[in-house]
Design a protein around this motif. Structure first.
Motif, short mmCIF file in Angstrom:
data_model
loop_
_atom_site.label_atom_id
_atom_site.label_comp_id
_atom_site.label_asym_id
_atom_site.label_seq_id
_atom_site.Cartn_x
_atom_site.Cartn_y
_atom_site.Cartn_z
N GLN A 202 -38.59 -13.53 19.29
CA GLN A 202 -39.29 -14.08 18.33
C GLN A 202 -39.70 -13.36 17.14
N THR A 203 -39.50 -13.72 15.78
CA THR A 203 -40.35 -13.06 14.81
C THR A 203 -41.63 -13.45 14.61
N ILE A 204 -42.51 -12.49 14.16
CA ILE A 204 -43.90 -12.65 14.01
C ILE A 204 -44.42 -12.26 12.72
N TYR A 205 -45.07 -13.02 12.02
CA TYR A 205 -45.57 -12.88 10.69
C TYR A 205 -47.13 -13.03 10.29
N ASP A 206 -47.56 -12.15 9.51
CA ASP A 206 -48.88 -12.21 8.82
C ASP A 206 -48.81 -11.92 7.48
N ALA A 207 -48.91 -13.02 6.61
CA ALA A 207 -48.89 -12.90 5.11
C ALA A 207 -50.09 -12.17 4.58
N ALA A 208 -51.22 -11.91 5.12
CA ALA A 208 -52.24 -11.33 4.91
C ALA A 208 -52.89 -10.40 5.84
N ALA A 209 -52.12 -9.31 5.96
CA ALA A 209 -52.08 -8.55 7.24
C ALA A 209 -53.39 -7.71 7.45
N GLY A 210 -54.14 -7.54 6.48
CA GLY A 210 -55.11 -6.14 6.42
C GLY A 210 -54.64 -5.18 7.23
N SER A 211 -55.40 -4.87 8.38
CA SER A 211 -55.20 -3.62 9.07
C SER A 211 -54.13 -3.93 10.39
N CYS A 212 -53.71 -5.05 10.33
CA CYS A 212 -52.45 -5.72 11.15
C CYS A 212 -52.90 -5.75 12.52
N GLY A 213 -54.01 -6.24 12.71
CA GLY A 213 -54.77 -6.66 14.08
C GLY A 213 -54.06 -7.68 14.70
N PHE A 214 -53.51 -8.80 14.11
CA PHE A 214 -52.61 -9.96 14.86
C PHE A 214 -51.33 -9.18 15.19
N LEU A 215 -50.61 -8.36 14.59
CA LEU A 215 -49.48 -7.87 14.74
C LEU A 215 -49.54 -6.99 16.03
N VAL A 216 -50.77 -6.18 15.93
CA VAL A 216 -50.87 -5.05 16.98
C VAL A 216 -51.23 -5.64 18.19
N GLU A 217 -51.95 -6.90 18.13
CA GLU A 217 -52.29 -7.51 19.61
C GLU A 217 -51.15 -8.32 19.95
N ALA A 218 -50.26 -9.02 19.24
CA ALA A 218 -49.09 -9.42 19.41
C ALA A 218 -48.09 -8.42 20.35
N PHE A 219 -47.73 -7.55 19.61
CA PHE A 219 -47.18 -6.22 20.22
C PHE A 219 -47.58 -5.91 21.82
N ASP A 220 -48.89 -5.78 21.94
CA ASP A 220 -49.31 -5.48 23.10
C ASP A 220 -49.07 -6.89 24.05
N HIS A 221 -49.30 -7.71 23.54
CA HIS A 221 -48.70 -9.07 24.56
C HIS A 221 -47.24 -8.98 24.85
N LEU A 222 -46.49 -8.46 24.13
CA LEU A 222 -44.96 -8.56 24.46
C LEU A 222 -44.80 -7.37 25.12
N LYS A 223 -45.29 -6.33 25.02
CA LYS A 223 -45.35 -5.02 25.64
C LYS A 223 -45.70 -5.19 27.09
N SER A 224 -46.70 -6.15 27.37
CA SER A 224 -47.19 -6.47 28.77
C SER A 224 -45.90 -7.03 29.63
N LYS A 225 -44.74 -7.49 28.99
CA LYS A 225 -43.44 -7.92 29.71
C LYS A 225 -42.51 -7.00 29.77
N LYS A 226 -42.70 -5.81 29.43
CA LYS A 226 -41.57 -4.99 29.06
C LYS A 226 -40.77 -4.57 30.26
N SER A 227 -41.29 -4.71 31.35
CA SER A 227 -40.56 -4.54 32.86
C SER A 227 -39.39 -5.35 32.66
#
Length: 492
Positions: A202-227
Motif C-alpha cells: 500500500q502507498t502511504i501519504y502525508d500532505a503536511a509531513a513536518g518531521s515525518c513522524g507518521f511516515l516513520v511510525e508507519a515504516f516501523d509498523h511495516l518493518k515489524s512484518k519484515k520476516s
C-alpha cells in the motif's frame, strides 16, 4: 558513553558556539553531521555487498568529499590521523568546498538529470536547503570526533539513534514553539496507525509531513512484518510506499533526514505547499491507499489558494480535509487529526465539507482526544477522523479518551491512555467511553462533535425538585460559614 550521552555531549558543545542560537540550530547542525556519517557507512555497506556479488558499486560522493577523507581520516593502522583539519581550515573547507559540492546535486534535480528515487537525488534535495552555522572549527572538530564513533551499520545502534533523534526533534519543536509543525505526540500517531493497520504494497501519504513522524511510525509498523515479506515487497516499502509534502524548508530537511536515519532509503518527500494544487486535477493514479496526517490548523489562506477547492474557505483545516478526501484511493483509509471546531461548527463551508464526508465517505470512527495533547504548542482540543472511500456513512463509533490526570507538558499523553481505543476500534463496542451514533441523526446541521451519552445521563437523572433542594442545602452551608466568619471577626 551511551549514544544518548554522546548526542547530549554534542548538544552541549554546540551551545557554546557563537553561530548557534537555540534548539532549532543545534538540532539542524547535529542532523547534517549525522547524515554525512550515515551516508559514509551506507556507501561502505553497499560497496561490500556489491563486491560479494561480483558487481561494481558507483558511490554517491566522490572520494575527496567522503567522511573518511575529510571529517575523520584514519592512518593505515586505523588510528586517528592527527593532520585532520581543524579550526579555520576546517570551517573554510566545509563552507567553501563541501557544502557547495553537496548542493550541486540539486542541479541535477532542476535539470531532471537524476533518478528521483536515487540516493544522489535525496542528498541534493536535502542539502539545497542547508547551510553550516557552526562558527568555530574547533567546535566542529569536537562534534565530528564524537559522531565518528557511531556505527550506522549496526541495526541496534541505528534503532537507538532513531529514538534519540526523535527526542531532538521534539525538543526543537517545543523550544521554538513549533511542536505542532515538527512533532505530533507519538502515542497518538501509533494509535492511529494501529487502527488503520497499513499493509505491504500500500502507498502511504502525508500532505503536511513536518518531521515525518507518521511516515516513520508507519515504516516501523511495516518493518515489524519484515520476516514475512518477499524481497520485492521490501523494495517496494523502501522506494515506493512513503510520500509526503512539506511547506517549510527546515521541517522538510528534518523530515527527510528523519526518514533516512530510521532506515527508509528512498523517501518520496517533496518541498512545496500542498494547497497550491488544484484538487480538480487529481486523478485515480495520483491517489494513495493510506493517508495519515496532522495538518496545520488555525491558519488562513488567501483567495488565490481557495480557488483550488470546490468549497472555498480560508481555514487551512477545511482545505486540507478536501485535499485528503480527493487524494484517497477507492477503498483507501484515512486518519486525520482535526481541531474540535471542525466537528461542531455548522457555518456554510464547515457544513458542506462534513456533508460531503458523510455522504461520499464512510466516516466510521471519531477519536476524541483530551485537551492538552499538543501542549505547549497549542491547548486546542483535537479529534481524529477515521474514514474510508467506500460509500456513505451509516453510523459513527465515538471513543472519548479521558486520562485521570490533566495533560501537561511534563505529563503528556501515553500509549496506555490510548490502549483501550486500539483494542476496541475494530469491535466498536459500547462502553462508558464509547458509543455509536446514526449518521441520519447528524444530517440536519452536521454537528459531529463527541457527546458522550453516559455523561448526559449522569447530569440529567436529577428531578427539578432535587436540584432545588441541592441548591438550598448549599446556600445554607455557605450562610453558616459566613456566620462563623462574622463571629470570629467580632471576637465572639
Amino acid at each position: 558513553m551511551s549514544l544518548q550521552q554522546k548526542i547530549d555531549r554534542i548538544t552541549d558543545i554546540l551551545r557554546r558556539d557563537d553561530g548557534i542560537s537555540g534548539a532549532m540550530h543545534y538540532t539542524e547542525q547535529t542532523s547534517w553531521v549525522l547524515f554525512l556519517k550515515f551516508l559514509d557507512d551506507y556507501e561502505s555497506e553497499k560497496r561490500d555487498e556489491a563486491e560479494l556479488s561480483g558487481k561494481a558499486y558507483q558511490p554517491v560522493l566522490d572520494e575527496a568529499h567522503r567522511w573518511s577523507t575529510w571529517a575523520c581520516p584514519k592512518n593505515a593502522d586505523g588510528t586517528k590521523n592527527l593532520k585532520a583539519d581543524s579550526g579555520d581550515d576546517l570551517i573554510k573547507y566545509v563552507n567553501e568546498e563541501l557544502f557547495p559540492y553537496l548542493k550541486s546535486f540539486a542541479n541535477s534535480i532542476v535539470t531532471g538529470g537524476a533518478d528521483p528515487k536515487s540516493f544522489a537525488y535525496k542528498v541534493g534535495a536535502t542539502f539545497q536547503y542547508l547551510d553550516n552555522k557552526v562558527a568555530s572549527g574547533h567546535t566542529l572538530r569536537e562534534v565530528l570526533d564524537i559522531v565518528d564513533t557511531l556505527n550506522f551499520q549496526s541495526s541496534d545502534e541505528m534503532f537507538e539513534l532513531s529514538l534519540v533523534y526523535e527526542g531532538l526533534l521534539q525538543n526543537m519543536g517545543d523550544a521554538g514553539g513549533y511542536a505542532g509543525e515538527f512533532y505530533t505526540p507519538r502515542p497518538v500517531v501509533r494509535a492511529m496507525i494501529k487502527a488503520i493497520d497499513p499493509q505491504p504494497g500500500q502507498t502511504i501519504y502525508d500532505a503536511a509531513a513536518g518531521s515525518c513522524g507518521f511516515l516513520v511510525e508507519a515504516f516501523d509498523h511495516l518493518k515489524s512484518k519484515k520476516s514475512e515479506l518477499s524481497t520485492e515487497q521490501w523494495n517496494f516499502i523502501q522506494r515506493d510506499t512513503f510520500f509526503g509534502f512539506e511547506k517549510t524548508s527546515l521541517a522538510y530537511v528534518m523530515g527527510m533526514m528523519n526518514m533516512i536515519l530510521h532506515g527508509i532509503e528512498s523517501p518520496n518527500l517533496y518541498r512545496g505547499n500542498t494547497l497550491t494544487q488544484n484538487i480538480r486535477d487529481i486523478q485515480e493514479k495520483d491517489r494513495y491507499d493510506i493517508i495519515l496526517a496532522n495538518p496545520p490548523f488555525g491558519g488562513k489562506e488567501k483567495d488565490q489558494i481557495q480557488q483550488n477547492f470546490p468549497i472555498k474557505a480560508n481555514a487551512t483545516e477545511l482545505l486540507f480535509m478536501q485535499h485528503f478526501m480527493k487524494t484517497l484511493k477507492s477503498g483507501g483509509k484515512a486518519a486525520i487529526v482535526v481541531p474540535e471546531g471542525v466537528l461542531f461548527q455548522t457555518n456554510s463551508a464547515f457544513k458542506q465539507v462534513k456533508q460531503e464526508l458523510l455522504e461520499n465517505f464512510n466516516l466510521h470512527t471519531i477519536l476524541s482526544l483530551p485537551a492538552g495533547v499538543f501542549l505547549p504548542y497549542s491547548g486546542v482540543k483535537t479529534n481524529v477522523l477515521f474514514f474510508e472511500r467506500s460509500g456513505g456513512t451509516s453510523d459513527i463509533w465515538y471513543y472519548e479518551c479521558e486520562p485521570e490526570q490533566k495533560l501537561t507538558k511534563n505529563k503528556p499523553i501515553t500509549d496506555e491512555h490510548l490502549k483501550e481505543f486500539v483494542e476496541l476500534c475494530n469491535s466498536r463496542e459500547t462502553t462508558d467511553r464509547s458509543w455509536t451514533v446514526s449518521a441520519r441523526n447528524l444530517a440536519e446541521d452536521y454537528d459531529i462533535s463527541a457527546k458522550n451519552p453516559s455523561k448526559q445521563r449522569d447530569t440529567e437523572h436529577l428531578t427539578p425538585n432535587d436540584i432545588l433542594k441541592q441548591v438550598r442545602n448549599k446556600e445554607k452551608f455557605v450562610s453558616g460559614l459566613l456566620d462563623e466568619i462574622e463571629d470570629l471577626l467580632a471576637g465572639k
